[in-house]
Design an enzyme around this catalytic site. Structure first.
Site, mmCIF file in Angstrom:
data_model
loop_
_atom_site.group_PDB
_atom_site.id
_atom_site.type_symbol
_atom_site.label_atom_id
_atom_site.label_comp_id
_atom_site.label_asym_id
_atom_site.label_seq_id
_atom_site.Cartn_x
_atom_site.Cartn_y
_atom_site.Cartn_z
ATOM 1 N N GLY A 1 0.842 -1.202 0.000
ATOM 2 C CA GLY A 1 0.000 0.000 0.000
ATOM 3 C C GLY A 1 0.872 1.245 0.000
ATOM 4 N N GLU B 1 -0.803 -10.603 3.283
ATOM 5 C CA GLU B 1 -0.500 -9.729 4.430
ATOM 6 C C GLU B 1 -0.801 -10.468 5.730
ATOM 7 O OE1 GLU B 1 -2.984 -6.389 3.557
ATOM 8 O OE2 GLU B 1 -1.330 -5.251 2.670
#
Ligand code: DER
Length: 235
Positions: free
Chosen positions: A29, A107
Protein backbone atom coordinates in the site's frame (compact mmCIF):
# COMPACT_ATOMS: atom_id res chain seq x y z
CA UNK A 1 1.29 18.46 5.55
CA UNK A 2 -0.31 16.33 2.81
CA UNK A 3 -1.69 12.88 3.58
CA UNK A 4 1.25 11.33 1.74
CA UNK A 5 3.74 13.34 3.81
CA UNK A 6 2.02 12.07 6.97
CA UNK A 7 2.22 8.48 5.63
CA UNK A 8 5.94 8.98 5.00
CA UNK A 9 6.51 10.31 8.54
CA UNK A 10 4.75 7.28 10.05
CA UNK A 11 6.67 4.90 7.79
CA UNK A 12 10.07 6.41 8.60
CA UNK A 13 9.25 6.23 12.32
CA UNK A 14 8.44 2.53 11.99
CA UNK A 15 11.74 1.82 10.21
CA UNK A 16 13.52 3.05 13.36
CA UNK A 17 12.40 -0.31 14.87
CA UNK A 18 14.35 -2.21 12.20
CA UNK A 19 17.69 -3.65 13.34
CA UNK A 20 20.42 -5.24 11.20
CA UNK A 21 19.97 -8.97 10.83
CA UNK A 22 16.18 -8.86 11.03
CA UNK A 23 13.75 -10.86 8.89
CA UNK A 24 11.06 -8.33 7.95
CA UNK A 25 7.49 -8.60 6.70
CA UNK A 26 7.16 -5.91 4.01
CA UNK A 27 3.66 -4.46 3.81
CA UNK A 28 1.61 -3.34 0.80
CA UNK A 29 0.00 0.00 0.00
CA UNK A 30 0.94 3.66 -0.26
CA UNK A 31 2.07 3.92 3.38
CA UNK A 32 4.10 0.69 3.50
CA UNK A 33 5.67 1.76 0.21
CA UNK A 34 7.51 4.53 2.06
CA UNK A 35 8.81 2.04 4.63
CA UNK A 36 10.12 -0.29 1.92
CA UNK A 37 11.86 2.62 0.19
CA UNK A 38 13.39 3.77 3.49
CA UNK A 39 14.74 0.29 4.30
CA UNK A 40 16.33 0.14 0.86
CA UNK A 41 17.88 3.56 1.41
CA UNK A 42 19.39 2.57 4.78
CA UNK A 43 20.75 -0.66 3.27
CA UNK A 44 22.39 1.37 0.50
CA UNK A 45 23.89 3.76 3.06
CA UNK A 46 25.24 0.79 5.06
CA UNK A 47 23.19 1.88 8.10
CA UNK A 48 21.29 -1.45 7.93
CA UNK A 49 22.86 -4.82 7.13
CA UNK A 50 21.77 -8.44 6.64
CA UNK A 51 18.08 -7.68 6.20
CA UNK A 52 15.80 -10.30 4.65
CA UNK A 53 12.42 -9.08 3.38
CA UNK A 54 9.27 -11.22 3.11
CA UNK A 55 6.92 -9.34 0.76
CA UNK A 56 3.11 -9.32 1.24
CA UNK A 57 2.30 -8.87 -2.46
CA UNK A 58 3.78 -9.14 -5.95
CA UNK A 59 3.74 -5.34 -6.02
CA UNK A 60 5.87 -5.09 -2.86
CA UNK A 61 8.09 -7.88 -4.18
CA UNK A 62 8.87 -5.74 -7.23
CA UNK A 63 9.41 -2.57 -5.20
CA UNK A 64 11.71 -4.37 -2.74
CA UNK A 65 13.82 -5.69 -5.61
CA UNK A 66 14.02 -2.21 -7.13
CA UNK A 67 15.36 -0.73 -3.86
CA UNK A 68 17.79 -3.62 -3.24
CA UNK A 69 16.19 -5.48 -0.33
CA UNK A 70 17.18 -9.19 -0.38
CA UNK A 71 13.98 -11.27 -0.42
CA UNK A 72 12.83 -14.66 0.76
CA UNK A 73 9.54 -16.30 1.74
CA UNK A 74 7.62 -17.88 4.62
CA UNK A 75 8.70 -21.41 3.64
CA UNK A 76 12.29 -20.40 4.34
CA UNK A 77 11.54 -18.05 7.30
CA UNK A 78 8.38 -19.26 9.10
CA UNK A 79 9.00 -16.84 11.99
CA UNK A 80 9.71 -13.15 11.29
CA UNK A 81 11.09 -10.48 13.61
CA UNK A 82 8.97 -7.55 12.52
CA UNK A 83 6.34 -6.56 9.96
CA UNK A 84 5.54 -2.99 8.94
CA UNK A 85 2.27 -2.36 7.11
CA UNK A 86 -0.49 0.15 6.63
CA UNK A 87 -4.19 -0.23 7.38
CA UNK A 88 -7.48 1.10 6.08
CA UNK A 89 -9.04 1.44 9.52
CA UNK A 90 -7.71 1.14 13.11
CA UNK A 91 -9.97 0.94 16.16
CA UNK A 92 -8.92 1.87 19.74
CA UNK A 93 -7.92 -1.76 20.43
CA UNK A 94 -5.54 -1.87 17.45
CA UNK A 95 -7.92 -4.06 15.46
CA UNK A 96 -7.57 -3.30 11.76
CA UNK A 97 -9.39 -3.37 8.49
CA UNK A 98 -6.97 -4.09 5.67
CA UNK A 99 -7.25 -5.27 2.11
CA UNK A 100 -8.58 -2.31 0.18
CA UNK A 101 -5.43 -2.79 -1.91
CA UNK A 102 -6.37 -6.43 -2.40
CA UNK A 103 -3.38 -8.01 -0.64
CA UNK A 104 -5.06 -9.11 2.57
CA UNK A 105 -4.34 -12.86 2.33
CA UNK A 106 -0.57 -12.66 1.97
CA UNK A 107 -0.50 -9.73 4.43
CA UNK A 108 -2.36 -11.76 7.04
CA UNK A 109 -0.15 -14.83 6.46
CA UNK A 110 3.06 -12.80 6.80
CA UNK A 111 1.90 -10.58 9.66
CA UNK A 112 0.60 -13.57 11.66
CA UNK A 113 4.13 -15.02 11.49
CA UNK A 114 5.78 -11.94 13.03
CA UNK A 115 6.90 -11.39 16.61
CA UNK A 116 6.06 -7.68 16.22
CA UNK A 117 3.62 -6.08 13.80
CA UNK A 118 3.92 -2.31 13.50
CA UNK A 119 0.97 -0.57 11.83
CA UNK A 120 1.63 2.77 10.15
CA UNK A 121 -1.20 5.16 9.39
CA UNK A 122 -2.07 8.79 8.95
CA UNK A 123 -4.70 10.01 11.42
CA UNK A 124 -7.58 9.69 8.91
CA UNK A 125 -7.49 5.91 9.41
CA UNK A 126 -8.49 6.04 13.10
CA UNK A 127 -12.10 4.90 13.71
CA UNK A 128 -14.27 4.07 16.73
CA UNK A 129 -15.63 0.85 15.24
CA UNK A 130 -14.34 -1.23 12.32
CA UNK A 131 -16.64 -1.35 9.32
CA UNK A 132 -18.57 1.69 10.54
CA UNK A 133 -17.05 4.23 8.17
CA UNK A 134 -19.14 2.99 5.26
CA UNK A 135 -15.96 1.90 3.51
CA UNK A 136 -15.33 -1.60 2.22
CA UNK A 137 -14.68 -4.63 4.41
CA UNK A 138 -12.87 -6.92 1.94
CA UNK A 139 -13.39 -10.71 1.85
CA UNK A 140 -11.21 -12.85 -0.44
CA UNK A 141 -13.25 -15.70 -1.98
CA UNK A 142 -12.74 -18.39 -4.60
CA UNK A 143 -14.06 -17.39 -8.04
CA UNK A 144 -16.22 -20.54 -8.28
CA UNK A 145 -19.88 -19.47 -7.92
CA UNK A 146 -18.89 -16.10 -6.48
CA UNK A 147 -22.50 -14.83 -6.66
CA UNK A 148 -23.53 -17.63 -4.30
CA UNK A 149 -20.80 -16.70 -1.80
CA UNK A 150 -21.51 -12.97 -2.10
CA UNK A 151 -25.18 -13.59 -1.33
CA UNK A 152 -24.35 -15.80 1.66
CA UNK A 153 -22.11 -13.03 3.02
CA UNK A 154 -24.83 -10.42 2.49
CA UNK A 155 -27.41 -12.58 4.31
CA UNK A 156 -24.94 -13.17 7.15
CA UNK A 157 -24.90 -9.43 7.91
CA UNK A 158 -28.43 -8.59 6.82
CA UNK A 159 -29.22 -7.06 10.24
CA UNK A 160 -26.32 -4.64 9.77
CA UNK A 161 -27.76 -3.59 6.40
CA UNK A 162 -25.02 -5.25 4.39
CA UNK A 163 -24.36 -4.74 0.69
CA UNK A 164 -21.94 -7.21 -0.96
CA UNK A 165 -20.16 -6.10 -4.16
CA UNK A 166 -17.69 -7.98 -6.35
CA UNK A 167 -14.58 -5.86 -6.72
CA UNK A 168 -14.00 -5.04 -10.37
CA UNK A 169 -11.34 -3.18 -12.32
CA UNK A 170 -12.97 0.21 -12.96
CA UNK A 171 -11.72 0.45 -16.57
CA UNK A 172 -13.22 -2.67 -18.14
CA UNK A 173 -15.47 -3.96 -15.34
CA UNK A 174 -13.59 -7.28 -15.23
CA UNK A 175 -13.43 -8.88 -11.77
CA UNK A 176 -10.34 -7.89 -9.76
CA UNK A 177 -8.10 -10.96 -9.33
CA UNK A 178 -5.79 -11.18 -6.30
CA UNK A 179 -2.14 -12.36 -6.35
CA UNK A 180 -3.57 -15.74 -5.39
CA UNK A 181 -6.05 -15.95 -8.30
CA UNK A 182 -9.10 -15.22 -6.14
CA UNK A 183 -11.89 -12.63 -6.18
CA UNK A 184 -12.74 -10.02 -3.56
CA UNK A 185 -16.22 -9.25 -2.26
CA UNK A 186 -16.39 -5.84 -0.62
CA UNK A 187 -18.93 -5.71 2.20
CA UNK A 188 -20.53 -2.38 3.13
CA UNK A 189 -22.42 -2.04 6.42
CA UNK A 190 -25.03 0.53 7.41
CA UNK A 191 -24.89 -0.44 11.06
CA UNK A 192 -22.31 -1.78 13.52
CA UNK A 193 -21.55 -5.49 12.97
CA UNK A 194 -21.21 -6.15 16.71
CA UNK A 195 -18.62 -8.56 18.09
CA UNK A 196 -15.76 -8.64 15.59
CA UNK A 197 -14.50 -12.07 16.67
CA UNK A 198 -17.95 -13.59 16.15
CA UNK A 199 -18.20 -11.91 12.72
CA UNK A 200 -14.70 -13.08 11.81
CA UNK A 201 -15.38 -16.71 12.76
CA UNK A 202 -18.72 -16.74 10.95
CA UNK A 203 -17.18 -15.41 7.73
CA UNK A 204 -14.32 -17.91 7.85
CA UNK A 205 -16.72 -20.84 8.35
CA UNK A 206 -18.38 -20.12 5.00
CA UNK A 207 -17.04 -22.58 2.39
CA UNK A 208 -15.78 -20.51 -0.53
CA UNK A 209 -14.29 -17.82 1.69
CA UNK A 210 -10.48 -17.72 1.75
CA UNK A 211 -9.82 -14.85 4.20
CA UNK A 212 -11.24 -11.47 5.30
CA UNK A 213 -9.78 -8.05 5.97
CA UNK A 214 -10.31 -7.86 9.72
CA UNK A 215 -6.91 -8.17 11.44
CA UNK A 216 -7.97 -8.75 15.03
CA UNK A 217 -5.52 -8.77 17.94
CA UNK A 218 -2.54 -8.90 15.56
CA UNK A 219 -0.92 -5.46 15.63
CA UNK A 220 1.56 -4.91 18.48
CA UNK A 221 2.41 -1.25 17.80
CA UNK A 222 0.51 1.61 16.15
CA UNK A 223 2.27 4.62 14.66
CA UNK A 224 -0.03 7.51 13.76
CA UNK A 225 1.15 10.62 11.92
CA UNK A 226 -1.09 13.65 12.30
CA UNK A 227 -0.99 17.44 12.05
CA UNK A 228 0.22 17.59 15.69
CA UNK A 229 3.08 15.11 15.12
CA UNK A 230 3.65 11.36 15.24
CA UNK A 231 2.59 9.10 18.11
CA UNK A 232 3.64 5.54 18.93
CA UNK A 233 1.16 3.37 20.84
CA UNK A 234 2.00 -0.13 22.03
CA UNK A 235 -0.72 -2.71 22.58
O1 DER B 1 -4.66 -3.10 1.20
C1 DER B 1 -4.00 -3.09 2.24
O2 DER B 1 -4.04 -3.98 3.09
C2 DER B 1 -3.18 -1.87 2.56
O3 DER B 1 -2.13 -2.18 3.44
C3 DER B 1 -4.11 -0.87 3.22
O4 DER B 1 -4.59 -1.49 4.37
C4 DER B 1 -3.43 0.44 3.52
O5 DER B 1 -3.15 1.04 2.30
P1 DER B 1 -2.67 2.56 2.24
O6 DER B 1 -1.42 2.63 3.10
O7 DER B 1 -2.38 2.78 0.79
O8 DER B 1 -3.78 3.41 2.76
Amino acid sequence: LTQDELKKIAAYKAVEFVESGMVLGLGTGSTACHAVARIGELLKQGKLKNIVGIPTSKKTHEQAISVGIPLSDLDTYPILDLAIDGADEVDPYLNLVKGRGGSLLREKMVESACKKFVVIVDETKLVKHLGGSGLAMPVEIVPFCWKFTAERLRMMFMDAGCVAKLRRFSENGEPFVTDNGNYIIDLYFEKDIGDLKVASDEILRLAGVVEHGMFLDMATTLIVAGELGVTVKNK
